[in-house]
Design a protein around this motif. Structure first.
Motif, short mmCIF file in Angstrom:
data_model
loop_
_atom_site.label_atom_id
_atom_site.label_comp_id
_atom_site.label_asym_id
_atom_site.label_seq_id
_atom_site.Cartn_x
_atom_site.Cartn_y
_atom_site.Cartn_z
N VAL A 16 0.84 -1.20 0.00
CA VAL A 16 0.00 0.00 0.00
C VAL A 16 0.88 1.24 0.00
O VAL A 16 0.66 2.18 -0.79
CB VAL A 16 -0.97 0.01 1.21
CG1 VAL A 16 -1.72 1.34 1.29
CG2 VAL A 16 -1.94 -1.16 1.14
N LEU A 17 1.88 1.27 0.85
CA LEU A 17 2.74 2.44 0.93
C LEU A 17 3.46 2.69 -0.39
O LEU A 17 3.59 3.83 -0.84
CB LEU A 17 3.73 2.30 2.08
CG LEU A 17 4.56 3.54 2.40
CD1 LEU A 17 3.66 4.75 2.71
CD2 LEU A 17 5.50 3.26 3.56
N GLU A 18 3.89 1.64 -1.06
CA GLU A 18 4.55 1.79 -2.36
C GLU A 18 3.59 2.39 -3.39
O GLU A 18 3.98 3.25 -4.17
CB GLU A 18 5.06 0.43 -2.84
CG GLU A 18 5.89 0.52 -4.10
CD GLU A 18 6.56 -0.79 -4.46
OE1 GLU A 18 6.46 -1.18 -5.65
OE2 GLU A 18 7.15 -1.42 -3.57
N LEU A 19 2.34 1.95 -3.38
CA LEU A 19 1.34 2.54 -4.28
C LEU A 19 1.14 4.02 -3.99
O LEU A 19 1.06 4.84 -4.89
CB LEU A 19 0.00 1.83 -4.09
CG LEU A 19 -0.37 0.75 -5.05
CD1 LEU A 19 -1.68 0.10 -4.64
CD2 LEU A 19 -0.48 1.27 -6.46
N THR A 122 -8.05 -10.72 4.56
CA THR A 122 -9.39 -10.70 3.98
C THR A 122 -9.69 -9.53 3.04
O THR A 122 -10.60 -9.63 2.23
CB THR A 122 -10.46 -10.69 5.10
OG1 THR A 122 -10.32 -9.49 5.87
CG2 THR A 122 -10.33 -11.91 6.00
N GLU A 123 -8.97 -8.43 3.17
CA GLU A 123 -9.33 -7.24 2.41
C GLU A 123 -8.19 -6.61 1.60
O GLU A 123 -8.44 -5.76 0.76
CB GLU A 123 -9.91 -6.16 3.34
CG GLU A 123 -11.21 -6.56 3.99
CD GLU A 123 -11.81 -5.45 4.83
OE1 GLU A 123 -12.98 -5.11 4.58
OE2 GLU A 123 -11.11 -4.93 5.73
N LEU A 128 -5.94 -2.90 -2.38
CA LEU A 128 -4.90 -2.48 -3.31
C LEU A 128 -5.50 -2.00 -4.63
O LEU A 128 -5.00 -1.03 -5.23
CB LEU A 128 -3.90 -3.61 -3.56
CG LEU A 128 -2.92 -3.88 -2.42
CD1 LEU A 128 -2.16 -5.17 -2.67
CD2 LEU A 128 -1.97 -2.70 -2.23
N ARG A 129 -6.56 -2.65 -5.11
CA ARG A 129 -7.23 -2.19 -6.33
C ARG A 129 -7.82 -0.79 -6.13
O ARG A 129 -7.70 0.08 -7.01
CB ARG A 129 -8.31 -3.18 -6.76
CG ARG A 129 -7.73 -4.48 -7.30
CD ARG A 129 -8.71 -5.30 -8.10
NE ARG A 129 -9.98 -5.62 -7.47
CZ ARG A 129 -10.21 -6.72 -6.75
NH1 ARG A 129 -9.25 -7.60 -6.54
NH2 ARG A 129 -11.39 -6.93 -6.23
N VAL A 154 -14.68 2.14 -3.73
CA VAL A 154 -14.92 1.19 -2.62
C VAL A 154 -16.22 0.44 -2.87
O VAL A 154 -16.29 -0.79 -2.71
CB VAL A 154 -14.92 1.90 -1.26
CG1 VAL A 154 -15.47 1.00 -0.17
CG2 VAL A 154 -13.51 2.36 -0.89
N ALA A 155 -17.27 1.15 -3.28
CA ALA A 155 -18.56 0.51 -3.52
C ALA A 155 -18.44 -0.53 -4.64
O ALA A 155 -18.98 -1.65 -4.52
CB ALA A 155 -19.61 1.56 -3.89
#
Length: 160
Positions: A16-19, A122-123, A128-129, A154-155
């Motif tokens: 996540v941090l890299e993104l 789980t998430e 990441l997407r 998110v939705a």
């Protein structure tokens, strides 16, 4: 000298941090504890928030080495619903001033605890997407449009 960031949620994750930074993040090796808070799930969101909790504590990691651009990207990622606040965290070397992201608006913390390990299991893949789509818009959207992009993504990805 700039204050390190104390990450307690999704930004503890190197992917996540890299993104968010759009570069290799390097090591977040400094463990730290924030006293007086607990980490909880946010209603209808795949990330946590901190709520004040006398006697509580939250474990996290510190990002010490970051540029001005990294700082802008972190602030964008944390959205316009969060404020960057200053606090003191405990490290193995003693207390340290640090930044952390505190909720200020449009965030509904629940009473349910948030666990990094459970989130990763789980998430994380779906998160990441969402993060990739959101960060692709960095520098192009105002606060309202960025917030709408986050909520819509998110939705779509989480089916919320």
């Amino acid at each position: 000298m700039r204050l390190p960031y104390f990450f307690f949620g999704t930004l503890m994750d190197p992917d996540v941090l890299e993104l968010v930074l759009a570069r290799p993040a390097g090591a977040l090796s400094t463990s730290a504890v924030l006293r007086g808070y607990r980490c909880v799930r946010v209603a209808n969101e795949p990330y946590p928030a901190l709520v004040e909790s006398p006697g509580g504590s939250v474990r996290g990691l510190l990002l010490r080495d970051y540029s001005d651009e990294d700082d802008r990207r972190i602030r964008y990622f944390e959205d316009f619903d969060f404020a960057i606040e200053q606090t003191v965290v405990e490290t193995a070397d003693g207390p340290l001033d640090a930044h952390f992201c505190g909720a200020v608006s449009n965030v509904a913390p629940t009473d349910l605890p948030w666990s990094y390990e459970e989130w990763a299991r789980t998430e994380k893949d779906r998160f990441l997407r969402v993060a990739e789509i959101y960060m692709t818009a960095y520098g192009t959207l105002d606060g309202e449009a960025a917030d709408r992009l986050w909520l819509d993504t998110v939705a779509d990805v989480f089916g919320r």
